[in-house]
Write a protein that holds these residues in place. Structure first.
Motif, PDB file in Angstrom:
ATOM      1  N   GLU A 192       0.836  -1.199   0.000  1.00 46.45           N
ATOM      2  CA  GLU A 192       0.000   0.000   0.000  1.00 46.45           C
ATOM      3  C   GLU A 192       0.870   1.248   0.000  1.00 46.45           C
ATOM      4  N   CYS A 193       0.339   2.309  -0.624  1.00 47.38           N
ATOM      5  CA  CYS A 193       1.032   3.596  -0.686  1.00 47.38           C
ATOM      6  C   CYS A 193       0.063   4.708  -0.287  1.00 47.38           C
ATOM      7  N   ARG A 194       0.614   5.790   0.216  1.00 48.18           N
ATOM      8  CA  ARG A 194      -0.179   6.981   0.514  1.00 48.18           C
ATOM      9  C   ARG A 194       0.535   8.196  -0.066  1.00 48.18           C
ATOM     10  N   ALA A 250       9.727   7.198  -2.554  1.00 52.82           N
ATOM     11  CA  ALA A 250       8.904   7.070  -1.354  1.00 52.82           C
ATOM     12  C   ALA A 250       9.741   6.611  -0.170  1.00 52.82           C
ATOM     13  N   GLN A 266       4.419   0.179   4.467  1.00 56.32           N
ATOM     14  CA  GLN A 266       3.666   1.071   3.604  1.00 56.32           C
ATOM     15  C   GLN A 266       4.656   2.044   2.968  1.00 56.32           C
ATOM     16  N   LEU A 267       4.307   2.575   1.821  1.00 56.26           N
ATOM     17  CA  LEU A 267       5.143   3.574   1.160  1.00 56.26           C
ATOM     18  C   LEU A 267       4.493   4.948   1.294  1.00 56.26           C
ATOM     19  N   LYS A 268       5.252   5.900   1.820  1.00 60.32           N
ATOM     20  CA  LYS A 268       4.819   7.294   1.859  1.00 60.32           C
ATOM     21  C   LYS A 268       5.455   7.980   0.656  1.00 60.32           C
ATOM     22  N   VAL A 269       4.635   8.228  -0.363  1.00 57.63           N
ATOM     23  CA  VAL A 269       5.150   8.678  -1.656  1.00 57.63           C
ATOM     24  C   VAL A 269       5.486  10.165  -1.615  1.00 57.63           C
TER      25      VAL A 269
END
Length: 349
Positions: free
Chosen positions: A50-52, A73, A83-86
């Protein structure tokens, strides 16, 4: 080939990474305070994450679900999940990535498969069937699609190039079997092999994911394939009507049973053989895939697989089973059989 895959990200926690990923899902959401953000699910052939995108989400619209993106990210953890914080993202250019990094692809050389297919067609003695297949293989759009199409969304040969691989595999088996049964018309049988799933070129769509087209959902590959054959035959002068009927019957009956979606039951020798060989090739490929999956999931060699839905049973890899049994040390003869004294009474050594 990309150098960073989803399964590598566990080693990159709290680091900033840059890589190419396929967009499996893209959703616009808002926080409790009404601030917009994008929730993405990105993937490659090794998994999903998942990414945000928290800032300027409303302006990020140059990519859609199914696209490949290049992103920068931070790998972080939220509720015990990576999780990836883009920080940056853009749609990737076609020349920047290899589709095989995102979906499974044939292990065979596609050009070798294509050459083998054409060699079989060149061996035909029936000029009408030869002309029909050339009408398909010489069509640039069909030729391009057939080099990359999967044979299914999730079942057998469900990978890039899978349909071509399935056809060539069947051609070899069918050509051999035709020699053993004099009632089989070899050219007719091989024509059925090449064309029985040709409708899948329009039934399926493929790229970073496999799915059915609207036409695939509503019409299906058997009806689509029949239409494609009728269109090609209509452009061939003097194509014999009896031969047309037989080719159409091969397509209509290759699923073998009404409950398997076959509009007709196989009623000629070539149709009967096509159905069983098609089913055999599909099942053998399912076996190979399940054995590889069991090995990848850490199942011990020589053990039964988990329940295989497509086969409605668990499976056993006989090669691994026999190898494991042969590798076990043979018990000493004295340990295997109890000893006896002269009276026939048992006693321990």
């Amino acid at each position: 080939m990309k150098d960073l895959f989803v399964h590598d990200l566990t080693k990159q926690e709290n680091q900033v990474i840059t890589g190419f990923f396929a967009v499996a899902q893209k959703q616009r959401r808002t926080t409790r305070d009404g601030a917009p953000y994008l929730a993405l699910l990105v993937s490659d052939r090794t998994g999903q994450i998942e990414c945000r995108i928290w800032e300027t989400a409303s302006s990020v619209a140059d990519f859609e679900q199914g696209d490949v993106v290049k992103l920068q990210a931070q790998v972080c953890r939220y509720q015990e999940k990576l999780q990836l914080k883009v920080e940056k993202v853009r749609k990737a250019k076609p020349e920047e990535y290899d589709l095989g990094d995102f979906v499974p692809t044939t292990s065979r050389n596609v050009e070798d498969l294509w050459a083998e297919l054409n060699q079989y067609v060149s061996s035909f003695t029936n000029p009408h069937l030869h002309a029909l297949l050339r009408a398909f293989l010489d069509d640039p759009q069909i030729a391009e699609a057939l080099r990359s199409a999967p044979a299914a969304k999730t079942m057998h040969h469900a990978w890039i190039g899978g349909l071509l691989e399935h056809i060539v595999s069947l051609l070899g088996v069918a050509s051999d079997m035709a020699l053993r049964y004099p009632e089989i018309n070899r050219d007719l049988l091989l024509t059925g092999v090449v064309l029985h799933d040709i409708g899948k070129l329009h039934e399926l769509r493929w790229g970073t994911e496999f799915d059915y087209t609207i036409e695939g959902h509503l019409v299906g590959h058997i009806a689509i394939g029949l239409r494609m054959v009728e269109q090609k035959i209509s452009a061939l002068p003097d194509f014999p009507s009896p031969l047309r009927i037989l080719v159409e019957h091969l397509i209509l009956s290759h699923h073998g049973k009404y409950e398997f979606g076959s509009p007709r039951l196989p009623m000629v020798p070539e149709a009967v053989m096509l159905h069983y060989l098609d089913d055999l090739d599909a099942k053998m490929q399912t076996l190979r895939s399940e054995f590889l999956r069991a090995e990848a999931n850490g199942r011990a060699p020589g053990q039964m697989t988990e329940w295989v839905r497509a086969m409605e049973r668990p499976l056993l890899n006989t090669a691994q089973y026999l190898a494991e049994q042969q590798s076990r040390p043979a018990p000493e003869e004295a340990d295997a059989l109890p000893a006896q004294d002269g009276t026939g009474n048992l006693f321990l050594l």
